[in-house]
Motif scaffolding. Structure first.
Motif, mmCIF file in Angstrom:
data_model
loop_
_atom_site.group_PDB
_atom_site.id
_atom_site.type_symbol
_atom_site.label_atom_id
_atom_site.label_comp_id
_atom_site.label_asym_id
_atom_site.label_seq_id
_atom_site.Cartn_x
_atom_site.Cartn_y
_atom_site.Cartn_z
ATOM 1 N N SER A 1 0.841 -1.194 0.000
ATOM 2 C CA SER A 1 0.000 0.000 0.000
ATOM 3 C C SER A 1 0.873 1.240 0.000
ATOM 4 C CB SER A 1 -0.916 0.023 1.231
ATOM 5 O OG SER A 1 -1.517 1.294 1.392
ATOM 6 N N SER A 2 0.798 2.014 -1.048
ATOM 7 C CA SER A 2 1.591 3.241 -1.115
ATOM 8 C C SER A 2 1.089 4.274 -0.120
ATOM 9 C CB SER A 2 1.546 3.820 -2.533
ATOM 10 O OG SER A 2 0.239 4.250 -2.881
ATOM 11 N N GLU A 3 -0.230 4.234 0.197
ATOM 12 C CA GLU A 3 -0.788 5.237 1.101
ATOM 13 C C GLU A 3 -0.213 5.112 2.510
ATOM 14 O OE1 GLU A 3 -3.309 3.108 -0.526
ATOM 15 O OE2 GLU A 3 -3.011 4.398 -2.267
ATOM 16 N N SER A 4 0.001 3.881 2.967
ATOM 17 C CA SER A 4 0.568 3.683 4.302
ATOM 18 C C SER A 4 1.983 4.243 4.369
ATOM 19 C CB SER A 4 0.571 2.191 4.662
ATOM 20 O OG SER A 4 -0.745 1.691 4.747
ATOM 21 N N VAL A 5 2.761 4.008 3.311
ATOM 22 C CA VAL A 5 4.120 4.544 3.256
ATOM 23 C C VAL A 5 4.076 6.071 3.245
ATOM 24 C CG1 VAL A 5 6.233 4.662 1.891
ATOM 25 C CG2 VAL A 5 4.986 2.504 2.072
ATOM 26 N N ALA A 6 3.169 6.630 2.462
ATOM 27 C CA ALA A 6 3.047 8.085 2.376
ATOM 28 C C ALA A 6 2.709 8.684 3.731
ATOM 29 C CB ALA A 6 1.981 8.462 1.348
ATOM 30 N N GLN A 7 1.755 8.083 4.441
ATOM 31 C CA GLN A 7 1.368 8.613 5.743
ATOM 32 C C GLN A 7 2.521 8.531 6.736
ATOM 33 O OE1 GLN A 7 -1.322 10.306 6.686
ATOM 34 N NE2 GLN A 7 -2.027 10.197 4.560
ATOM 35 N N ALA A 8 3.309 7.457 6.668
ATOM 36 C CA ALA A 8 4.460 7.323 7.561
ATOM 37 C C ALA A 8 5.478 8.425 7.299
ATOM 38 C CB ALA A 8 5.096 5.949 7.394
ATOM 39 N N ILE A 9 5.713 8.740 6.034
ATOM 40 C CA ILE A 9 6.653 9.810 5.689
ATOM 41 C C ILE A 9 6.153 11.148 6.218
ATOM 42 C CG2 ILE A 9 7.633 11.118 3.766
ATOM 43 C CD1 ILE A 9 7.698 8.487 2.179
ATOM 44 N N ILE A 10 4.870 11.408 6.074
ATOM 45 C CA ILE A 10 4.306 12.669 6.568
ATOM 46 C C ILE A 10 4.482 12.763 8.084
ATOM 47 C CG2 ILE A 10 2.193 14.022 6.856
ATOM 48 C CD1 ILE A 10 1.211 12.762 4.204
ATOM 49 N N GLY A 11 4.121 11.687 8.797
ATOM 50 C CA GLY A 11 4.202 11.700 10.251
ATOM 51 C C GLY A 11 5.624 11.872 10.750
ATOM 52 N N LEU A 12 6.553 11.080 10.212
ATOM 53 C CA LEU A 12 7.943 11.143 10.657
ATOM 54 C C LEU A 12 8.578 12.484 10.303
ATOM 55 C CD1 LEU A 12 8.952 7.526 9.625
ATOM 56 C CD2 LEU A 12 8.830 8.393 11.979
ATOM 57 N N SER A 13 8.366 12.953 9.076
ATOM 58 C CA SER A 13 8.927 14.243 8.667
ATOM 59 C C SER A 13 8.390 15.363 9.543
ATOM 60 C CB SER A 13 8.601 14.529 7.198
ATOM 61 O OG SER A 13 9.184 13.570 6.338
ATOM 62 N N SER A 14 7.106 15.331 9.834
ATOM 63 C CA SER A 14 6.498 16.362 10.672
ATOM 64 C C SER A 14 7.082 16.347 12.077
ATOM 65 C CB SER A 14 4.979 16.170 10.734
ATOM 66 O OG SER A 14 4.401 16.267 9.448
ATOM 67 N N PHE A 15 7.387 15.142 12.582
ATOM 68 C CA PHE A 15 7.900 15.006 13.944
ATOM 69 C C PHE A 15 9.403 15.275 14.013
ATOM 70 C CE2 PHE A 15 8.596 12.871 18.065
ATOM 71 C CZ PHE A 15 7.512 13.382 18.775
ATOM 72 N N GLY A 16 10.015 15.530 12.860
ATOM 73 C CA GLY A 16 11.437 15.837 12.846
ATOM 74 C C GLY A 16 12.343 14.642 12.714
ATOM 75 N N LEU A 17 11.812 13.529 12.250
ATOM 76 C CA LEU A 17 12.600 12.308 12.076
ATOM 77 C C LEU A 17 12.720 11.995 10.589
ATOM 78 C CD1 LEU A 17 10.939 10.195 14.908
ATOM 79 C CD2 LEU A 17 13.153 11.363 15.003
ATOM 80 N N ASP A 18 13.882 11.518 10.177
ATOM 81 C CA ASP A 18 14.143 11.276 8.760
ATOM 82 C C ASP A 18 13.582 9.925 8.318
ATOM 83 O OD1 ASP A 18 15.065 11.143 6.208
ATOM 84 O OD2 ASP A 18 17.191 11.331 6.696
ATOM 85 N N PRO A 19 12.543 9.918 7.481
ATOM 86 C CA PRO A 19 11.974 8.649 7.006
ATOM 87 C C PRO A 19 12.902 7.895 6.058
ATOM 88 C CG PRO A 19 10.942 10.492 5.886
ATOM 89 C CD PRO A 19 11.813 11.093 6.945
ATOM 90 N N ALA A 20 13.973 8.544 5.658
ATOM 91 C CA ALA A 20 14.970 7.862 4.827
ATOM 92 C C ALA A 20 16.196 7.488 5.649
ATOM 93 C CB ALA A 20 15.392 8.759 3.660
ATOM 94 N N GLY A 21 16.105 7.649 6.965
ATOM 95 C CA GLY A 21 17.220 7.336 7.836
ATOM 96 C C GLY A 21 17.381 5.844 8.045
ATOM 97 N N ALA A 22 18.485 5.492 8.706
ATOM 98 C CA ALA A 22 18.821 4.085 8.909
ATOM 99 C C ALA A 22 17.730 3.338 9.665
ATOM 100 C CB ALA A 22 20.149 3.978 9.660
ATOM 101 N N GLU A 23 17.072 4.021 10.609
ATOM 102 C CA GLU A 23 16.045 3.354 11.418
ATOM 103 C C GLU A 23 14.859 2.910 10.574
ATOM 104 O OE1 GLU A 23 13.571 4.145 15.603
ATOM 105 O OE2 GLU A 23 14.802 5.729 14.703
#
Length: 726
Positions: free
Chosen positions: A251-273
């Protein structure tokens, strides 16, 4: 004004002007020195390095390019949802004024009453992003509908989350006795966190979409210890919930929402974690790109509107993350210098290198996009000094020649004294980047006599040119207009040279048809005398010379000239193969009108092998390619999700809507059509702004004070409107 300066001083002045034209902030006044595309890529790259991101090399550029590509894909199809509008606005694009006006009309039609709290929240966010006031939308206070909503508890967690997100979008006044303050909403949300750190819509196991949504909301409350802790736990859950392929199921939507949430919270969704193997959340999202544009729901799937709008918001959220901002931080909305639709022409010393329409915020960005689209190489030293385009380098003719630019706005040329990256563009500007020297001028105007030439009639074309002459007293460039003598005028294969008065005669005229007047002033081993210029020309037959329609007596007198003009221009034909029959009173069908708009806008129908857009538009129908192309361009939509009804009639209000979409008309002119008709209350909300626009521009009109929105459009009505369109 002085134009008798010494040639030496003129050349010196030209050097200074050229430097201003191509340099950024180091020479020009303080302002934006680089194109936004450069800063986005640089910032994303810097952020990736600073946070030890696992983003593959080059992905930073891909994200920036994906923001542009997805935004412009959505704009081309027409903004279809509030979430698209929010994503576009936060990406730095100018959302058509018509969207906010239509949204206000919908609120007015609903009398400000919606069944769900999330509707109030969504509209609040969209209005805020587009520069409106959610506390006064068509006279209704949506903020009050949020803080006094009685459908928060006992409902899905979406309600509390979106209401708090909307209330956080601006500084709004709330009474002490408000039913739902931000503090109460936050407490309600925190109480729903599962023991594993995730969240879900109602009860049960945590899910990525709801967890990411809540994380987006908690980002605005990180100063609250409880909210910060809850956010850290939610973010950790999103990491552990990733599957072996780096996503959350298919599901691309789940990935998209995770990127929005993490980016908004100041965490890099492309980071090692958030990386599994070589796949992180950002690269995973990009893998859902659809071959036909936009994003798909599942890998390898076709375009999906919901998937595309969520992917757009995610890409924008990640771009904003690099600047320390958030997707739903709407405190500075709308963007002060948004990317707008402009036309660009790059004119070399011997011909056109590129031309087209792009979205850009400044001239440098417009140049870069237009050049990239046509694969024209730029030499851009130090990021903002354009010395070469398409292999043509400054000083090619051994003098003070080089690349310059002017901008046409409101029918007049602007000769900026700032660098390309510092000149901010407005909607529908025309950017002309050209190679020139101190002898090169731009065409100011082209007038044709007679204004509407007939076949075989001599055509006189008068060309006026303009240049900017350096004024040593004011240290500025003064505009000087003069006749363009000795330049070439070409129409329909015929060429004439202008005399000392700037006039050229095309002797013997041309057959009835649509043509392009082209003015050039190319010179051997030198810069052009004038920059290439073109404009349309129509040669129409006189009524007495025209072949008579067998049903000419049925054509209304007010439509007769329009019918023949539309026929001469090959915009409309007859309805019979055996004789010339126009059928003026016959209703034009939806398919016929779609085909007509394609001809008017110069678009070719889609190939016969193109994918079927509607279940009732069959591959063997003459209109198959036309309807598919019109759908692709966002000109038409179905009467249902799957049906087009090609043989159905076109109402006058639907014609207005399709014209606005086809010509991409700026509905800033809509106010001119306000209150014109006594039956305005009968115009559907979705069409009201379009009707006001086309009537305000004089493209359509009413009869007896009425617009008659539901009346079917006849073929003669369509002809009358078609010939008025540019």
């Amino acid at each position: 004004m002085k134009n008798n300066l010494s040639s030496k001083f003129i050349r010196l002045g030209l050097i200074v002007v050229m430097m201003f034209a191509v340099l950024g902030a180091s020479v020009a006044p303080a302002g934006q020195a680089f194109a936004e595309s450069d800063t986005a890529s640089a910032q994303l790259s810097a952020n990736t390095a600073n946070t030890a991101s696992a983003l593959p090399a080059g992905t930073a550029v891909s994200v920036a390019e994906a923001v542009y590509a997805t935004s412009e894909f959505v704009l081309k199809a027409g903004v279809q949802s509030d979430w698209q509008a929010i994503g576009l606005a936060q990406a730095g694009y100018k959302v058509p004024d018509s969207y906010l006006k239509a949204l206000e009309s919908k609120v007015a039609a609903a009398k400000g009453v919606y069944a769900r709290a999330t509707d109030y929240a969504r509209i609040t966010l969209a209005v805020r992003a587009l520069g409106g006031n959610p506390a006064d939308v068509a006279g209704y206070n949506l903020i009050e509908k949020l803080y006094n909503n009685d459908k928060i508890t006992g409902q899905t967690l979406n309600n509390a989350a979106y209401v708090l997100l909307a209330l956080d979008s601006g500084t709004y006044t709330m009474p002490d006795n408000a039913k739902w303050t931000p503090a109460k909403l936050l407490a309600e949300i925190l109480s729903k966190q599962n023991t594993d750190g995730g969240f879900t819509l109602t009860t049960g196991a945590s899910d990525p979409d709801m967890t990411a949504m809540v994380l987006t909301v908690l980002a605005g409350h990180k100063a609250d210890p409880a909210a910060n802790t809850a956010g850290q736990r939610a973010a950790a859950w999103l990491a552990t919930a990733q599957d072996k392929n780096g996503g959350y199921g298919d599901s691309s939507e789940s990935v998209a929402q995770a990127i929005i949430g993490l980016s908004s919270f100041g965490l890099d969704p492309a980071g090692a974690e958030y990386t599994v193997g070589n796949v992180n959340l950002v690269s995973k999202l990009l893998s859902y790109s659809a071959a036909d544009g936009g994003f798909a729901h599942t890998a390898g799937g076709s375009y999906n509107q919901l998937s595309t709008e969520q992917a757009l918001e995610a890409l924008v959220a990640y771009k904003l993350f690099s600047t320390g901002s958030k997707l739903y931080d709407l405190s500075n909305s709308p963007v002060k210098s948004p990317q707008v639709s402009v036309s660009v022409a790059i004119e070399g010393p011997n011909g056109t290198l590129a031309e087209g329409t792009v979205y850009a915020g400044n001239v440098l960005q417009a140049l870069e996009k237009a050049a990239a689209a046509k694969k024209v190489a730029l030499v851009n030293e130090a990021g903002n000094y354009v010395t070469g385009i398409g292999g043509v380098t400054a000083g090619a003719f051994g003098g003070y020649d080089g690349w310059m630019y002017v901008v046409a706005r409101g029918g007049a040329w602007i000769y900026p004294s700032v660098g390309m990256g510092d000149f901010l563009l407005a909607e529908n500007d025309r950017v002309l980047v050209y190679y020139g020297g101190d002898n090169t001028q731009v065409v100011e105007s082209v007038t044709v006599s007679p204004a509407q030439p007939q076949p075989g009639q001599d055509i006189t074309v008068k060309v006026t040119q303009k240049q900017w002459v350096w004024n040593e007293a004011t240290f500025t460039s003064d505009p000087v207009s003069s006749p363009a003598a000795g330049v070439q005028v070409s129409i329909g294969g015929k060429t004439a040279v202008t005399d000392a008065a700037g006039s050229a005669v095309v002797a013997g005229g041309l057959p009835a048809n649509k043509y392009t007047i082209t003015v050039t002033g190319y010179l051997k081993d030198s810069t052009p005398a004038v920059v290439r210029y073109s404009q349309p020309l129509t040669v129409a037959s006189a009524a007495a010379d025209r072949a008579a329609f067998t049903d000419v007596k049925s054509i209304s007198p007010w439509a007769l000239e329009s019918v023949y003009t539309a026929y001469d221009r090959k915009l409309m034909g007859g309805v019979s193969e055996s004789s010339l029959v126009f059928a003026p009173k016959k209703n034009i069908s939806r398919a016929e009108f779609a085909a007509l708009l394609l001809r008017l806008t110069g678009n070719e129908p889609s190939a016969a092998s193109s994918a079927q857009s509607f279940s009732d538009v069959k591959a063997d129908a003459w209109y198959y390619g036309a309807v598919n192309k019109a759908k692709e361009l966002g000109i038409v939509s179905g009467v249902t999700g799957t049906a087009f009804k090609p043989d159905g009639p076109v109402t006058r209000q639907d014609m207005a809507v399709m014209i606005v979409r086809a010509l991409k008309l700026d509905e800033a002119s809509a106010a001119a059509g306000t209150g014109k008709f006594t039956d305005e209350d009968q115009i559907s909300a979705y069409a009201l702004t379009a009707v006001r626009t086309v009537t305000g521009l004089g493209i359509m009109s009413g009869t007896g004070g009425e617009f008659a929105p539901a009346t079917a459009v006849t073929r003669e009505m369509a002809a009358a409107v078609a010939v008025r369109l540019p």
